[in-house]
Design an enzyme around this catalytic site. Structure first.
Site, PDB file in Angstrom:
ATOM      1  CB  THR A 175      -0.987   0.084   1.181  1.00  0.00           C
ATOM      2  OG1 THR A 175       0.103  -0.290   2.340  1.00  0.00           O
ATOM      3  CG2 THR A 175      -2.204  -1.432   1.197  1.00  0.00           C
ATOM      4  N   GLY A 191       1.586  -6.824   5.363  1.00  0.00           N
ATOM      5  CA  GLY A 191       1.364  -8.548   5.039  1.00  0.00           C
ATOM      6  C   GLY A 191       1.578  -8.964   6.860  1.00  0.00           C
ATOM      7  N   GLY A 192       1.221  -8.251   7.963  1.00  0.00           N
ATOM      8  CA  GLY A 192       1.861  -8.880   8.923  1.00  0.00           C
ATOM      9  C   GLY A 192       0.369  -9.155   9.389  1.00  0.00           C
ATOM     10  CD  GLU A 193      -2.233  -7.404  10.297  1.00  0.00           C
ATOM     11  OE1 GLU A 193      -1.757  -7.029  11.186  1.00  0.00           O
ATOM     12  OE2 GLU A 193      -1.940  -6.204   9.271  1.00  0.00           O
ATOM     13  CG  ASN A 277       1.029  -5.617  13.230  1.00  0.00           C
ATOM     14  OD1 ASN A 277       0.756  -4.972  12.660  1.00  0.00           O
ATOM     15  ND2 ASN A 277       0.703  -6.971  13.768  1.00  0.00           N
ATOM     16  CG  ASP A 319      -2.276  -3.713  15.048  1.00  0.00           C
ATOM     17  OD1 ASP A 319      -1.217  -4.125  14.774  1.00  0.00           O
ATOM     18  OD2 ASP A 319      -3.130  -3.122  14.847  1.00  0.00           O
ATOM     19  CD1 TRP A 558      -8.798   0.075  10.306  1.00  0.00           C
ATOM     20  CD2 TRP A 558      -7.002   0.174  10.774  1.00  0.00           C
ATOM     21  NE1 TRP A 558      -8.876  -0.643  11.572  1.00  0.00           N
ATOM     22  CE2 TRP A 558      -8.045  -0.667  11.849  1.00  0.00           C
ATOM     23  CE3 TRP A 558      -5.682   0.032  11.358  1.00  0.00           C
ATOM     24  CZ2 TRP A 558      -7.087  -1.309  12.540  1.00  0.00           C
ATOM     25  CZ3 TRP A 558      -5.051  -0.209  12.239  1.00  0.00           C
ATOM     26  CH2 TRP A 558      -5.760  -0.923  13.040  1.00  0.00           C
TER      27      TRP A 558
END
Length: 601
Positions: A175, A191-193, A277, A319, A558
């Site tokens: 992004t 891509g942390g999630e 995170n 987070d 978000w």
């Protein structure tokens, strides 16, 4: 506060005396205030313009000069670029690029539309946004949602080269914008999630060939960390500084993504950015400090080797991604001119460090409701020096899995997210768009599977107790570590700020207002409601002797994901759908560039 030399002037001076620090063409354009060739305005990430035709005395007379529809209806982050007589406008997925001729009524000269697999959309966290283009040596650089980095000929739109930086099937997406430095293009990854082991990568600006890659988490050689020379608060990090703070091989799915902003000091020859995170969001599953997630990094752009690191939120439980911008200034500290780095973290603390050494100078709350930690330990003799002192009441790990901790401030969305702040050398103040918001947090056990969300927490977002508003525009003294003034806003401010030599600071609101305020007092001087909520960053340029101000509107990101993606469950969007439910009463989807100017006399 004494400011002998503003950061913008410093970088211009360095550009004229040290031609080897970057490609000459880019440095020439960076030195021209009529243009904007990087999303950050300058290498120092100040988002300060030397243009002053529009000033505090006449900004009330701004009028719409022209508009442009992007044809896309998701969150429009970032801003256009202006290079010479050309404006370059980008969109959210599918990341269309338009080249507009400002000499001929913004006629479309060329259009680039990537052919991306739409399967990347559900892998993207928090909307299909893109934070914009960068210019480098007659090329426009785009980092697409599917992680393809593309170099486009600035005159024709022809593809010079393209390279794939990650794999969406593993959860890797993009992004962010990029940073051109010398003969390299620096890029990050999201891509942390999804449990990605995240990194920063340098590609050759002419060919797209990979030069180096430094991971946020892992063995020393993967992170490009020298155990004896890379420092943390003035001391060597030591061998295995990251892996020994994770249990087993958890670092392989540890996150630490790099989807924020980059800055660069040509004099020190260091680039700066933050890592995000740790994965999963359930802190019980990953004991240890989880280094080097949530960390400010200083790296050599030629080799990628880290000079120093500073971890803001060890063993994150909330987070609080550390990816927000690093703003570089030179100011007097204790009577001595010092190279500073100022960072407004998601965790609600405003940090000031010596950017040459990584020494921590200031760590104070820029939103008074922040409660997850009482303060940061600033006692150099303390074993906890530099660490936050966590309030047990607001620790999800202490509450336990499948139990809800309430009243945590700020929320996971942060006291400030990626929306960049600005700095004015005229006032010595930073201008910070903030989220005044809290949360409930329920961690639960989650198992890692490649390409499947690896979150492990349910989050709800709410205004602070007894309040209804969720935003504020804050003027911050970075050396003193205090709020100079603050303007309340009904919703979080998801737009980047812009400070100008005219004594005006601009920002946009989620309801769609472009606002101009006095840089010294915060007095509102002008506002105009654009067709959709503003999550883009205000920019300014000069063309034909006339100064313009431009902003993309298109609600999303978000905070606006409920509207952007048509979500209705309050828990969706990590709680943002419920936290910003009232936003639909004030704005709707859109995708438009609005350009303002003073009337011609």
């Amino acid at each position: 506060m004494n400011l002998d030399l503003g950061p913008h002037l410093l970088l211009v001076a360095l550009a004229s005396t040290s031609p080897a620090i970057a490609n000459d063409d880019l440095m020439k354009h960076l030195a021209n205030p009529a243009e904007q060739v990087l999303q950050t305005v300058d290498y120092a990430n100040t988002r300060y313009s030397k243009l002053d035709q529009i000033n505090a005395g006449n900004v009330k007379n701004l009028q719409v000069a022209w508009t442009f529809s992007t044809g896309v209806l998701r969150g429009h982050e970032g801003s256009p670029l202006v290079v010479g007589n050309m404006m370059y406008v980008h969109t959210p997925f599918p990341n269309i690029v338009y080249a507009l001729d400002l000499d001929h009524e913004a006629k479309i000269v060329w259009k680039y539309e990537p052919k991306q697999d739409p399967s990347v959309i559900p892998v993207m966290c928090c909307d299909t946004v893109n934070r914009g283009l960068a210019y480098s040596d007659n090329a426009i650089i785009l980092h697409q949602a599917d992680t393809t980095v593309v170099s486009l000929d600035a005159k024709t739109g022809k593809v010079n080269w393209s390279v794939v930086n990650g794999d969406p099937k593993k959860g890797e997406t993009n992004t962010a914008t990029v940073l051109p430095v010398k003969d390299k293009i620096i890029v990050g990854i999201s891509g942390g999630e999804f449990g990605v082991q995240c990194h920063v990568t340098a590609y050759d600006a002419k060919t797209g060939k990979k030069v180096w890659r430094g991971y946020s988490i892992g063995p020393d050689d993967q992170m490009l960390v020298d155990p004896e020379k890379t420092t943390y608060l003035g001391k060597p990090v030591g061998k295995d500084s990251s892996t020994k703070t994770w249990e087993g091989d958890q670092w392989k799915t540890g996150g630490g993504c790099t989807w924020g902003w980059f800055s660069y000091d040509p004099k020190l020859d260091l680039m700066y950015y933050g890592s995000g995170n740790p994965s999963t969001w359930n802190p019980k599953q990953r004991p240890g400090d989880n280094r080097w997630s949530m960390t400010i990094w200083a790296r050599n752009p030629d080799t990628g080797v880290a000079k120093w690191v500073y971890q803001m939120t060890p063993h994150d439980e909330w987070d609080y991604d550390g990816i927000n911008e690093m703003i570089l200034t030179d100011q007097k500290v204790g009577g001595k001119e010092t190279p500073l780095l100022t960072h407004f973290d998601r965790n609600g603390f405003g940090y000031t460090l010596n950017r040459a050494t990584g020494e921590l100078l200031v760590a104070e709350k820029f939103d008074p409701v922040v409660n997850w930690a009482s303060k940061v330990d600033m006692d150099r003799a303390s074993p906890g020096y530099g660490r936050p002192i966590v309030a047990e009441r607001y620790s999800p790990e202490r509450t336990g899995e499948d139990e809800t901790t309430t009243g945590i401030c700020p929320g996971a969305i942060g006291a400030k997210n990626q929306q960049p702040a600005a700095f004015s050398p005229g006032t010595g103040l930073f201008y910070v768009p903030t989220n005044h918001i809290c949360m409930s947090y329920e961690p639960f056990h989650v198992t890692y599977t490649t390409g499947v969300p690896y979150v492990g927490a349910t989050v709800g977002l709410q205004p602070p107790p007894g309040e209804s508003r969720t935003g504020a525009f804050v003027a911050w003294d970075g050396v003193a570590g205090r709020i100079a003034w603050s303007l309340p806003e009904p919703f979080s401010i998801w737009s980047g700020a812009l400070a100008t030599a005219g004594g005006v600071v601009f920002y946009g609101t989620l309801e769609g207002y472009l606002k101009a305020v006095d840089a010294t007092t915060g007095e509102e001087l002008y506002k105009f409601k654009t067709p959709s909520g503003i999550v883009g960053n205000v920019m300014t340029y000069r063309h034909g002797g006339r100064q313009y101000v431009a902003v993309l509107s298109g609600v999303g990101g978000w905070a606006g994901i409920g509207l952007a993606a048509g979500l209705t469950d309050p828990a969706d969007g990590a709680g943002a759908v419920g936290g910003y439910a009232a936003l639909s009463d004030y704005t709707a989807l859109g995708g438009q560039l609005t350009v303002f100017a003073l009337p011609v006399r």
